[in-house]
Design a protein around this motif. Structure first.
Motif, short mmCIF file in Angstrom:
data_model
loop_
_atom_site.label_atom_id
_atom_site.label_comp_id
_atom_site.label_asym_id
_atom_site.label_seq_id
_atom_site.Cartn_x
_atom_site.Cartn_y
_atom_site.Cartn_z
N LEU A 115 0.83 -1.21 0.00
CA LEU A 115 0.00 0.00 0.00
C LEU A 115 0.87 1.26 0.00
O LEU A 115 0.59 2.22 -0.71
N LYS A 116 1.93 1.24 0.79
CA LYS A 116 2.78 2.42 0.90
C LYS A 116 3.68 2.60 -0.31
O LYS A 116 3.80 3.70 -0.85
N ASN A 117 4.32 1.53 -0.76
CA ASN A 117 5.32 1.66 -1.83
C ASN A 117 4.70 1.61 -3.22
O ASN A 117 5.05 2.43 -4.07
N ASN A 118 3.81 0.67 -3.48
CA ASN A 118 3.27 0.52 -4.83
C ASN A 118 2.13 1.47 -5.12
O ASN A 118 1.96 1.92 -6.24
N TRP A 119 1.31 1.74 -4.13
CA TRP A 119 0.14 2.59 -4.34
C TRP A 119 0.37 4.02 -3.88
O TRP A 119 -0.48 4.89 -4.12
N GLY A 120 1.46 4.29 -3.19
CA GLY A 120 1.76 5.64 -2.73
C GLY A 120 0.86 6.11 -1.60
O GLY A 120 0.69 7.31 -1.41
N PHE A 121 0.31 5.19 -0.82
CA PHE A 121 -0.59 5.57 0.28
C PHE A 121 0.24 6.07 1.45
O PHE A 121 1.13 5.38 1.93
N ARG A 122 -0.03 7.29 1.90
CA ARG A 122 0.71 7.87 3.02
C ARG A 122 -0.18 8.29 4.19
O ARG A 122 0.20 8.16 5.33
N ARG A 123 -1.36 8.84 3.90
CA ARG A 123 -2.22 9.35 4.96
C ARG A 123 -3.66 8.98 4.70
O ARG A 123 -4.07 8.82 3.55
N PHE A 124 -4.40 8.88 5.78
CA PHE A 124 -5.84 8.68 5.65
C PHE A 124 -6.48 10.00 5.29
O PHE A 124 -6.10 11.06 5.78
N MET A 125 -7.49 9.96 4.44
CA MET A 125 -8.18 11.18 4.05
C MET A 125 -9.25 11.53 5.07
O MET A 125 -9.64 12.68 5.18
N LEU A 126 -9.72 10.57 5.83
CA LEU A 126 -10.76 10.78 6.83
C LEU A 126 -10.15 10.76 8.22
O LEU A 126 -9.11 10.15 8.43
N ARG A 127 -10.81 11.39 9.18
CA ARG A 127 -10.20 11.56 10.49
C ARG A 127 -10.90 10.86 11.66
O ARG A 127 -10.32 10.71 12.70
N VAL A 128 -12.12 10.47 11.54
CA VAL A 128 -12.83 9.82 12.64
C VAL A 128 -12.54 8.32 12.59
O VAL A 128 -12.42 7.75 11.51
N MET A 129 -12.41 7.67 13.75
CA MET A 129 -12.01 6.27 13.81
C MET A 129 -12.91 5.37 12.97
O MET A 129 -12.42 4.49 12.26
N THR A 176 -11.59 3.28 9.74
CA THR A 176 -11.82 1.83 9.62
C THR A 176 -12.45 1.50 8.28
O THR A 176 -12.06 0.52 7.63
N LEU A 177 -13.38 2.31 7.86
CA LEU A 177 -14.02 2.11 6.56
C LEU A 177 -13.00 2.29 5.43
O LEU A 177 -12.96 1.50 4.49
N GLU A 178 -12.16 3.31 5.55
CA GLU A 178 -11.15 3.55 4.52
C GLU A 178 -10.14 2.39 4.44
O GLU A 178 -9.76 1.96 3.35
N VAL A 179 -9.73 1.89 5.59
CA VAL A 179 -8.83 0.72 5.61
C VAL A 179 -9.52 -0.47 4.97
O VAL A 179 -8.90 -1.22 4.21
N GLY A 180 -10.79 -0.65 5.26
CA GLY A 180 -11.55 -1.74 4.66
C GLY A 180 -11.56 -1.65 3.14
O GLY A 180 -11.39 -2.65 2.45
N TRP A 181 -11.76 -0.45 2.61
CA TRP A 181 -11.75 -0.26 1.16
C TRP A 181 -10.38 -0.57 0.57
O TRP A 181 -10.25 -1.18 -0.50
N LEU A 182 -9.32 -0.12 1.26
CA LEU A 182 -7.96 -0.39 0.78
C LEU A 182 -7.67 -1.89 0.74
O LEU A 182 -7.14 -2.41 -0.24
N PHE A 183 -8.03 -2.59 1.82
CA PHE A 183 -7.78 -4.04 1.87
C PHE A 183 -8.66 -4.79 0.89
O PHE A 183 -8.24 -5.80 0.32
N LEU A 184 -9.87 -4.30 0.68
CA LEU A 184 -10.74 -4.92 -0.32
C LEU A 184 -10.13 -4.78 -1.71
O LEU A 184 -10.08 -5.75 -2.48
N ALA A 185 -9.63 -3.59 -2.03
CA ALA A 185 -8.98 -3.39 -3.33
C ALA A 185 -7.74 -4.28 -3.47
O ALA A 185 -7.51 -4.88 -4.52
N HIS A 186 -6.98 -4.41 -2.39
CA HIS A 186 -5.80 -5.27 -2.41
C HIS A 186 -6.19 -6.72 -2.68
O HIS A 186 -5.58 -7.40 -3.51
N ASN A 187 -7.22 -7.20 -1.99
CA ASN A 187 -7.66 -8.59 -2.16
C ASN A 187 -8.24 -8.83 -3.55
O ASN A 187 -8.04 -9.90 -4.13
#
Length: 100
Positions: A54-68, A72-83
């Motif tokens: 996520l960090k090296n290949n996709w350039g992900f550095r920061r979450f765009m959303l701030r509430v926990m 969590t939803l944003e992480v879920g989307w990232l892992f779903l895309a990865h899978n």
């Protein structure tokens, strides 16, 4: 000499790692046992490689959303895309093997 520990010191003392009375040799023996091998195998499946991709290949550095909950939803989307990408790669390899 006894010293009264503060609450933070007690927490730190509870999290210290000891090697045992025999040092590193005993740790090596534990890891070579059946229980130690199971523990090592469990550690091998940790998500470190996913986060690295996520960090090296996709350039992900920061979450765009701030509430926990939103993070969590944003992480879920990232892992779903990865899978989904992993599944697509697996399917593509299977199709190539069938065609040959």
């Amino acid at each position: 000499m006894s010293r009264k520990l503060s609450q933070s010191s007690k927490v730190k003392a509870a999290h210290t790692i000891t090697l045992g009375a025999y040092g590193v040799g005993s740790s090596r023996e534990i890891l070579r046992s059946e229980k130690g091998y199971a523990l090592a195998a469990h550690r091998m499946t940790e998500p470190g490689s996913v986060c690295g991709q996520l960090k090296n290949n996709w350039g992900f550095r920061r979450f765009m959303l701030r509430v926990m909950g939103k993070v969590t939803l944003e992480v879920g989307w990232l892992f779903l895309a990865h899978n989904l990408l992993k599944q697509a790669t697996h399917d593509q390899k299977n199709r190539a093997a069938i065609l040959q």
